[in-house]
Design a protein around this motif. Structure first.
Motif, short mmCIF file in Angstrom:
data_model
loop_
_atom_site.label_atom_id
_atom_site.label_comp_id
_atom_site.label_asym_id
_atom_site.label_seq_id
_atom_site.Cartn_x
_atom_site.Cartn_y
_atom_site.Cartn_z
N UNK A 1 -6.54 9.69 9.19
CA UNK A 1 -6.01 8.34 9.15
C UNK A 1 -6.48 7.60 10.39
N UNK A 2 -6.74 6.32 10.18
CA UNK A 2 -7.17 5.51 11.31
C UNK A 2 -6.01 5.37 12.30
N UNK A 3 -6.32 4.88 13.45
CA UNK A 3 -5.31 4.77 14.51
C UNK A 3 -4.46 3.53 14.27
N UNK A 4 -3.42 3.65 13.45
CA UNK A 4 -2.59 2.50 13.09
C UNK A 4 -1.71 2.05 14.23
N UNK A 5 -1.43 2.94 15.14
CA UNK A 5 -0.55 2.57 16.25
C UNK A 5 -1.22 1.62 17.23
N UNK A 6 -2.54 1.63 17.26
CA UNK A 6 -3.29 0.75 18.16
C UNK A 6 -4.06 -0.33 17.41
N UNK A 7 -3.69 -0.57 16.17
CA UNK A 7 -4.38 -1.56 15.36
C UNK A 7 -4.06 -2.98 15.84
N UNK A 8 -5.02 -3.86 15.64
CA UNK A 8 -4.81 -5.26 15.99
C UNK A 8 -4.33 -6.07 14.79
N UNK A 45 -0.06 7.65 3.67
CA UNK A 45 -0.23 8.38 4.93
C UNK A 45 0.94 8.14 5.88
N UNK A 46 1.36 6.88 5.99
CA UNK A 46 2.47 6.54 6.89
C UNK A 46 3.75 7.21 6.40
N UNK A 47 3.99 7.15 5.10
CA UNK A 47 5.20 7.75 4.55
C UNK A 47 5.23 9.26 4.79
N UNK A 48 4.09 9.92 4.57
CA UNK A 48 4.01 11.36 4.79
C UNK A 48 4.28 11.70 6.26
N UNK A 49 3.64 10.94 7.16
CA UNK A 49 3.82 11.18 8.59
C UNK A 49 5.27 10.94 9.02
N UNK A 50 5.88 9.87 8.51
CA UNK A 50 7.27 9.56 8.86
C UNK A 50 8.21 10.64 8.37
N UNK A 51 8.04 11.08 7.14
CA UNK A 51 8.92 12.12 6.59
C UNK A 51 8.78 13.43 7.36
N UNK A 52 7.56 13.75 7.79
CA UNK A 52 7.36 14.96 8.58
C UNK A 52 8.09 14.87 9.92
N UNK A 77 12.46 6.02 13.25
CA UNK A 77 12.49 5.02 12.19
C UNK A 77 12.22 3.62 12.73
N UNK A 78 12.82 3.30 13.87
CA UNK A 78 12.60 1.98 14.48
C UNK A 78 11.14 1.79 14.87
N UNK A 79 10.52 2.85 15.38
CA UNK A 79 9.10 2.77 15.75
C UNK A 79 8.25 2.42 14.53
N UNK A 80 8.49 3.12 13.42
CA UNK A 80 7.69 2.88 12.22
C UNK A 80 7.99 1.52 11.58
N UNK A 81 9.20 1.02 11.76
CA UNK A 81 9.53 -0.30 11.24
C UNK A 81 8.77 -1.40 11.98
N UNK A 82 8.44 -1.17 13.26
CA UNK A 82 7.75 -2.17 14.06
C UNK A 82 6.24 -2.19 13.83
N UNK A 83 5.72 -1.18 13.16
CA UNK A 83 4.28 -1.14 12.89
C UNK A 83 3.90 -2.23 11.90
N UNK A 84 2.65 -2.69 11.94
CA UNK A 84 2.20 -3.64 10.91
C UNK A 84 2.31 -3.00 9.53
N UNK A 85 2.51 -3.83 8.53
CA UNK A 85 2.65 -3.34 7.15
C UNK A 85 1.30 -2.82 6.65
#
Length: 111
Positions: A1-8, A45-52, A77-85
């Protein structure tokens, strides 16, 4: 998966020039279809990572009387809610030419 945490990718709704979106394919519907498929991949990918990650903090109680909040789960959960959709991430990848696609109809004609 691409680096979604550092995405612009934008967190809020933004207007994007249609000509930028359909430039690679010369067809807005094909471009949106590709972006939608990529958004579904990102979402999975995000859902799988979050559930893990949430499963690491899970406590399994059979008692309904004991319901308590797990602070670690809330923070994750709060961290993942703040990520871009996922759709915003997919559009950003598309605009940066980071999505590989091919038209299988063109390949059938060549053969």
């Amino acid at each position: 998966m691409s680096d979604i945490k550092n995405s612009e990718a934008p967190i809020n709704t933004t207007t994007i020039d249609k000509n930028l979106v359909d430039a690679p394919t010369n067809n807005i519907y094909e471009a949106i279809s590709i972006i939608a498929k990529r958004a579904n991949q990102i979402n999975s990918d995000i859902k799988k990572e979050l559930l893990e990650k949430l499963d690491e903090f899970a406590t399994y109680n059979d008692s309904l009387e004991e319901i308590f909040e797990n602070k670690e789960q809330i923070e994750v959960s709060k961290f993942y809610e703040k990520l871009p959709k996922p759709h915003a991430l997919a559009v950003q990848e598309w605009l940066e030419n980071n999505i590989y696609y091919r038209n299988t109809k063109d390949e059938e004609i060549e053969q």
